[in-house]
Design a protein around this motif. Sequence first.
Motif, PDB file in Angstrom:
ATOM      1  N   GLU A 157      -2.633  -8.135   1.001  1.00  0.00           N
ATOM      2  CA  GLU A 157      -2.417  -6.893   0.525  1.00  0.00           C
ATOM      3  C   GLU A 157      -2.738  -5.819   1.521  1.00  0.00           C
ATOM      4  O   GLU A 157      -3.198  -6.184   2.583  1.00  0.00           O
ATOM      5  N   GLN A 190      -6.066 -11.419  -4.020  1.00  0.00           N
ATOM      6  CA  GLN A 190      -5.348 -10.208  -3.211  1.00  0.00           C
ATOM      7  C   GLN A 190      -6.014 -10.103  -1.884  1.00  0.00           C
ATOM      8  O   GLN A 190      -6.205  -8.913  -1.506  1.00  0.00           O
ATOM      9  N   LYS A 213       0.837 -11.270 -11.815  1.00  0.00           N
ATOM     10  CA  LYS A 213       0.361 -10.400 -10.884  1.00  0.00           C
ATOM     11  C   LYS A 213      -0.832  -9.553 -11.391  1.00  0.00           C
ATOM     12  O   LYS A 213      -0.967  -9.358 -12.489  1.00  0.00           O
ATOM     13  N   SER A 231      -2.115  -5.970  -6.896  1.00  0.00           N
ATOM     14  CA  SER A 231      -1.618  -6.630  -5.999  1.00  0.00           C
ATOM     15  C   SER A 231      -0.115  -6.093  -5.983  1.00  0.00           C
ATOM     16  O   SER A 231       0.262  -5.501  -6.809  1.00  0.00           O
ATOM     17  N   ASN A 232       0.490  -6.923  -4.730  1.00  0.00           N
ATOM     18  CA  ASN A 232       1.883  -6.109  -4.646  1.00  0.00           C
ATOM     19  C   ASN A 232       2.966  -7.259  -4.754  1.00  0.00           C
ATOM     20  O   ASN A 232       3.834  -7.192  -5.568  1.00  0.00           O
TER      21      ASN A 232
END
Length: 1038
Positions: free
Chosen positions: A413, A453, A935, A939-940
């Motif tokens: 991340e 992450q 998710k 986080s992405n």
Amino acid sequence: MGETEQRPTAGSRLGAQENAGISTLEHGQKPPMTPPGKLVSIKIQMLDDTQETFDVPQRAPGKVLHDAVCNHLNLVEGDYFGLEFPDHKKMMVWLDLLKPVMKQIRRPKHVVVKFVVKFFPPDHAQLQEELTRYLFALQVKQDLAQGRLTCNDTSTALLISHIVQSEIGDFDETIDREHLAKNKYIPQQEALEDKIMEFHRSHMGQTPAESDFQLLEIARRLEMYGIRLHPAKDREGTKINLAVANTGILVFQGHTKINAFNWAKVRKLSFKRKRFLIKLRPDVNSSFQDTLEFLMASRDFCKSFWKICVEHHAFFRLFEEPKPKPKPVLFSRGSSFRFSGRTQKQVLDYVKEGGHKKVQFERKHSKIHSIRSLTAQPSEQHTESSSFAYGDDNDAAAVQSCRQGKELKASTEDTGQHKSPSLKKSPKEGRKVDGAVVSTVEEEEEAAKDRMQQNRPQSQQPSTGSLTGSPHLSELSINSQGGPSVANMSLSPNLSPDAKQSSPLISPLLNDPSCIRTDDEEEVKRKRFPTEKAYFIAKEVATTERTYLKDLEVITSWFQSAVSKEDCMPETLKNLIFSNFEPLHKFHTGFLKEIEQRLALWEGRSNAHIKGDYQRIGDVMLKNIQSMKQLTIHLWKHNEILMELENGIKNSRKLETFCRDFELQKVCYLPLNTFLLRPLHRLMHYKQIMERLCKHYPPSHVDFRDSRAALAEISEMVAQLHGNMIKMENFQKLHELKKDLIGIDNLVIPGREFIRLGSLSKLSGKGLQQRMFFLFNDILLYTSRGLTASNQFKVHGHLPLYGMTIEESEEEWGVPHCLTLRGQHQSIVVAASTRAEMDKWTEDIQMAIDLAEKSSGPAPELLASSPPDNKSPDETTVDQESEDDLSASRTSLERQSPHRGNTTVHVCWHRNTSVSMIDFSIAVENQLSGNLLRKFKNSNGWQKLWVVFTNFCMFFYKSHQDNHPLASLPLLGYSLTIPSESENIHKDYVFKLHFKSHVYYFRAESEYTFERWMEVIRSATSSASRTRALSHKEPHAY
């Protein structure tokens, strides 16, 4: 209390806020008042060999100095550490926290006090802060250099390789040789340098935090880990060494342990001049005398060792700090010394409340900074053990550590910060996460977030396998059953000194980049497959059938294989079980194949050249449901199977042990007897699916006729078996609860029905105390949970419901949500956590009272207050003794055999909630399986997981082909919502789960699947409406 020069602390140098949560303080308390007076400077040597000076008032007690050091370090778990200094006789002693510093350190200008580890816990995963584990790692490094931690060359080289990895990063032969030449970790290090570098090469990508965890994992298995030898002689004059550990008192000859006296066997410790006395509990199987005597060098040596033993016993065995004894009026006899500070249980409870922020700290010899992560911990390395965590107060997802044989990689991340350590491979293995799943509630999900992450900015630290779990995981998980029999995990930390279990705090969730899908990929996939609702209904049949088939294989494959290797089950019982389950497994294997073939045609993935109308599922369901009716004879046998298996367990200790050990295996992610009811539950699922399909189709649809016929057939089967299933569910629930309780016999008797279980606070002379209540149709039990290997609840009392009255009493006692229960012989006052909880208990208790008034239920005499008869003599509680006694652990509970700690009972305890039998019945009807994208809050990327929802819990797999879950997330107490605009999700079909600070987002593939997941999860996160009254239920006869 601190330094007058306002020197910057390790945290403040990096811009972190100062921490007022000093180690020995309860949550919400303020630091002790600093006594006025002249200040004295005390030099403290830290574990990284730096020296700091602290100015304290002359009259200040030792606690002020200890707290000042912990505050300087921003150390939350400071209770594991102590201050050590040489007294006037040059003997190293521990600083007494209650006595004034100046009465102990007579010449402070000439004395350097050492800040070192004092209490070594049985499992380093109980250390929930990365900073704490870093300091423990420094202690191991120091013990190696001083020759205190002895081991063979291989273990020594492996330990040093992890130290080197944490200090200089990944292997580089030139840098390694230079570093080892400049840093001597042990005497004669040159002979081991090649082996050290060989091991270091295998740690590629390991972060400093992970290296600390692996270092402690290896060190804790060594015989001399945390051991300080005290020379003594036995009665024959033989020279020996005494030591104290979390388990009890140890006897060494040289560096070889020759004997051990567990705390459970010790009745009293005392000393008389130079003689150290251990009074043991009577044991007919032991050849030891009642009292053992050892001679030490002097009275001071003897008293010093006795004090250390008293402190270890109190820290690891008591629930709370022992109260001071009243001072005698005329004269005193013996020592007035007592342990001061928080016990390990209090430390764990405090840290789990999570009132502190993660802060950075400096590693003196490392190139890499770390971020303190409360919850994230690396997972255990045992080849056969698993770790789980049940988030206690903070509970979030207790994830379990699973050993999977597949390489895990952490998603990266943009945070630019290191998160908590993740599970690492041992030097000769690939990076694996061995996993056992199962659930518990001990702490939580931040760890999961942190691990999943992970971002490692340093070029020499590539992303590595990250366990998401909260070491207290992500809150994920508690699976009682998952894990090897050698390691019993539990939600709450197990403080039993004898049980070396894997961490209750850790649990990995896969974060394989291959599972992360881009938005473009998702869109392409979405356009390629059918979008009509009937297709997704058919797909639900396939996904849930896959899970059902795996559940059948637990019995037909795993359980049968285990039974065949052990001579513990009668042939008649074997034949009864497997002759009825094997035909079901064979049939449903073919059924699943037909459904998958139909879906493949529907999607156009195979046999595209064949012309035909394959966009329907009713015909396949009708054909197979009609064939299924021929298996009804086997379904009727399941009641007999369940009863015969429980009778066999009751009559055979060997079979009982075998089944208990099987439940600890990773594949058995639910109680064993739950799998025996799966075929009946599956019929209900077919009925619900066909109802949805018929409701969706218009009467003119080509598939409507077959679907309606299939619904009629399955409805008939469910109606025939429903009464039998209700009885079996109650029977199964009573037996499951029996495993969670000690102190009661004959819980399972004819006519008894389970109604509700949950956590309430009971008002006593000591105030409100958390208790676990179990309501049946004839009696109400209340229990407490002990810190033992069994993780069971000990019955404290029971109230017969006949003649009981219940009334609200908030005004009388001044306690919110308070109820008074008045029985014929006893009354108790209880308080619920919320108004809604109070209403649920009030309704169910009143309903049970009405039933008891109308029927002659089981007599209360059938309940036994004594513990089970398989309790060994040394499992009694510690007696109250005289002033030399080891603080008499009135809180020590009987220790039974290993027991899972992630059951629904434990979840309710940690989440402070309750569930009823109606909730359990609804949960049976609301089971679902399928792929979801998950998710975390910060986080992405989205991670694709196979998810099974059952028993109020989400179980996570990498794919549907896996035999056991990687982690689990108990949902009791969670809130289910849809993300708001401010959360910037911007995706369709996303739902949000959150509990306190733990947040998860899940993304479904279609509107139908999104609605289904919302429906089934809502059944676990909100209470069932009471549509069924107990008075209308059939009596359960066995």
